[in-house]
Structures are given as C-alpha cells and as structure tokens.
Design a protein around this motif. Structure first.
Motif, PDB file in Angstrom:
ATOM      1  N   GLN A   1       5.699 -26.026 -54.483  1.00 11.00           N
ATOM      2  CA  GLN A   1       4.481 -26.583 -53.916  1.00 11.00           C
ATOM      3  C   GLN A   1       4.790 -27.528 -52.760  1.00 11.00           C
TER       4      GLN A   1
ATOM      5  N   PRO B   1      -3.076 -24.248 -44.439  1.00 12.46           N
ATOM      6  CA  PRO B   1      -4.154 -25.071 -45.005  1.00 12.46           C
ATOM      7  C   PRO B   1      -5.377 -24.255 -45.405  1.00 12.46           C
TER       8      PRO B   1
ATOM      9  N   HIS C   1      -0.834 -30.671 -49.739  1.00 12.16           N
ATOM     10  CA  HIS C   1      -1.666 -29.624 -50.332  1.00 12.16           C
ATOM     11  C   HIS C   1      -2.847 -30.240 -51.060  1.00 12.16           C
TER      12      HIS C   1
ATOM     13  N   LYS D   1      -6.233 -34.553 -52.730  1.00  9.46           N
ATOM     14  CA  LYS D   1      -5.098 -33.962 -52.036  1.00  9.46           C
ATOM     15  C   LYS D   1      -3.830 -34.772 -52.289  1.00  9.46           C
TER      16      LYS D   1
ATOM     17  N   HIS E   1       4.888 -33.675 -49.503  1.00  7.50           N
ATOM     18  CA  HIS E   1       3.783 -32.947 -50.125  1.00  7.50           C
ATOM     19  C   HIS E   1       2.656 -32.829 -49.104  1.00  7.50           C
TER      20      HIS E   1
ATOM     21  N   GLN F   1      -3.643 -26.256 -56.330  1.00  7.73           N
ATOM     22  CA  GLN F   1      -2.523 -26.186 -57.247  1.00  7.73           C
ATOM     23  C   GLN F   1      -2.581 -24.857 -58.005  1.00  7.73           C
TER      24      GLN F   1
ATOM     25  N   GLY G   1       3.660 -21.919 -45.754  1.00  4.87           N
ATOM     26  CA  GLY G   1       2.415 -22.590 -46.076  1.00  4.87           C
ATOM     27  C   GLY G   1       1.313 -22.409 -45.048  1.00  4.87           C
TER      28      GLY G   1
ATOM     29  N   CYS H   1       4.305 -23.846 -50.816  1.00  2.00           N
ATOM     30  CA  CYS H   1       2.915 -24.300 -50.739  1.00  2.00           C
ATOM     31  C   CYS H   1       1.959 -23.117 -50.932  1.00  2.00           C
ATOM     32  N   LEU H   2       1.230 -22.702 -49.909  1.00  5.88           N
ATOM     33  CA  LEU H   2       0.375 -21.528 -50.051  1.00  5.88           C
ATOM     34  C   LEU H   2       1.180 -20.338 -50.549  1.00  5.88           C
TER      35      LEU H   2
ATOM     36  N   GLN I   1       1.496 -20.480 -54.195  1.00  3.88           N
ATOM     37  CA  GLN I   1       0.192 -20.206 -54.788  1.00  3.88           C
ATOM     38  C   GLN I   1      -0.121 -18.717 -54.759  1.00  3.88           C
TER      39      GLN I   1
END
Length: 231
Positions: free
Chosen positions: A173, A56, A139, A109, A137, A142, A54, A89-90, A93
């Motif tokens: 996620q 940010p 994130h 968020k 969680h 989505q 992940g 997460c990322l 995605q």
C-alpha cells in the motif's frame, strides 16, 4: 535481457529509487500507459516482472475509468501464470480485487511519512529492511486481505498495508519506490488532494528530506531481497 513491464498511470509515479536495483539484476524497464495503451494486446505473462504502479483513482472505478477492467484482466492472466507480480498502492488494490478481495475507502486518507508495523511474517520478509523507518503513504482506499495471502504490515489507520502470495507476488500500500528527491512532483501533482484533506505540503517536504536518503537504501534492499527470493 530480462524485462520489467511497469504499468504507469501518472508520469511522476514511476519506479524511482528501484531503477538502480533493477539494473543491477540485469532488467530492462519498459513502461506502458493504461490510459492510452491497449492492455488486452499486451502479453502480460512474457515480462520477467510485472509492476502495477499507483494512481489517485479507485480500484473499482471502472465506470469512470474503463481501462481498469482491462488492467484487472491483465493482472488475472499474470496471477494465473504464477509469474512475479508487484503492486504498489492502486496496484496492490487491483491485485486484491483480481483475487476477489474487497477494496474501499478509509475513514480518512493516509498521506505522509510514518513507519509500518510489521507482522512476524513481515519481519522475516524483505520488508524487514524497513523496520521502524518512516515510509511514504499516499492513499485514501484500502484492501481486504486476499484469500491465500499473508499479511506483512499494518498501520494504526490501515490494518492491511502489505501482503505476499508465495515468494513472487507482493502487494504494497505504501510507496517504497518513491524518490524523495522528486517529492515536489508529488506535491504539485496531488495538490488538490492535499488541500482537500488538510495536509501541509511543507511537512511532507521536510520529512522527505529527513527520511529520504536512508529510506532509499532500505527500499533498495527490500526489492533486492524480494527478487533474490524468486529468481
């Protein structure tokens, strides 16, 4: 020795509680940093498992963070080879993006500990080990469900929380890998996001202490079951 290559964007977002399970399966863990390493020169197909961790930033923020373009190419090569791939997460995605799915911001968020709502497929999958147990969680974006994937989990604010493509591609996620004993690194590393979103680090810290020990056991079972399914 079998190898895991983990693409790590932040020092404290590593494989965490999954290290022991990977060692038990005989994996050597190697990390690369896409902010400094040339991803196009890395053989994406060679490792026995590729993990995208992940960060940010947004999955489509290529203009701000150009390395994302190379990271998507890396994922595309891995998908084309049908080799085991795990996105967190990322990372999830970016897998969704590589498969043509939309990724974008949520209304709010999702930060903190809460359980997933598993689909029938999710209950029958390795994620069944975390049924009804709060997970971490962290994130604000989505993904839409990629074509050809199966939805495994949702939450009230994020309908697509986890997906699988066959037995060896998994997108999550949530952060099952996070070690609750290291939550302070997350609280400091993401302090600006916590302040901006009005989250209280004391509540997250308390939940990490409360849920972390059993979550570590359950998360380990998830990874072990998933690997056993494609080995």
């Amino acid at each position: 020795m079998k190898t895991v290559l983990a693409v790590r964007h932040l020092g404290f977002e590593h494989l965490g509680v999954w290290d022991a399970a990977l060692a038990d399966f005989g994996f050597e863990v190697l990390y690369c940093d896409p902010t400094v390493d040339d991803l196009d020169s890395i053989e994406a197909v060679e490792p026995d498992l590729l993990v995208i961790l992940g960060a940010p930033i947004g999955a489509y923020d290529d203009e701000l963070y150009p390395f994302l373009t190379a990271e998507v190419r890396m994922i595309e090569r891995r998908l084309a080879a049908r080799r085991p791939l795990l996105g967190i997460c990322l990372g999830a995605q970016l897998i969704a993006r590589a498969l043509g799915a939309k990724v974008g911001p949520m209304a709010d968020k999702e930060i903190g500990f809460s359980p997933l709502e598993l689909t029938d497929a999710g209950l029958a999958s390795p994620l069944g080990h975390i049924e009804d147990w709060p997970v971490l969680h962290w994130h604000g974006d989505q993904f839409d469900l990629p074509e050809g994937s199966i939805l495994l989990a949702s939450t009230g604010v994020c309908p697509n929380q986890a997906f699988a493509i066959g037995p060896n591609v998994l997108g999550l996620q949530c952060h099952l890998e996070a070690d609750a004993r290291e939550i302070e690194s997350w609280l400091v590393g993401h302090c600006a996001e916590l302040i901006a979103s009005g989250r209280d680090p004391r509540a997250i810290r308390a939940d990490a202490a409360r849920f972390g020990p059993q979550l570590e056991t359950r998360a380990s079972r998830v990874l072990r079951s998933w690997i056993a399914g494609w080995e």
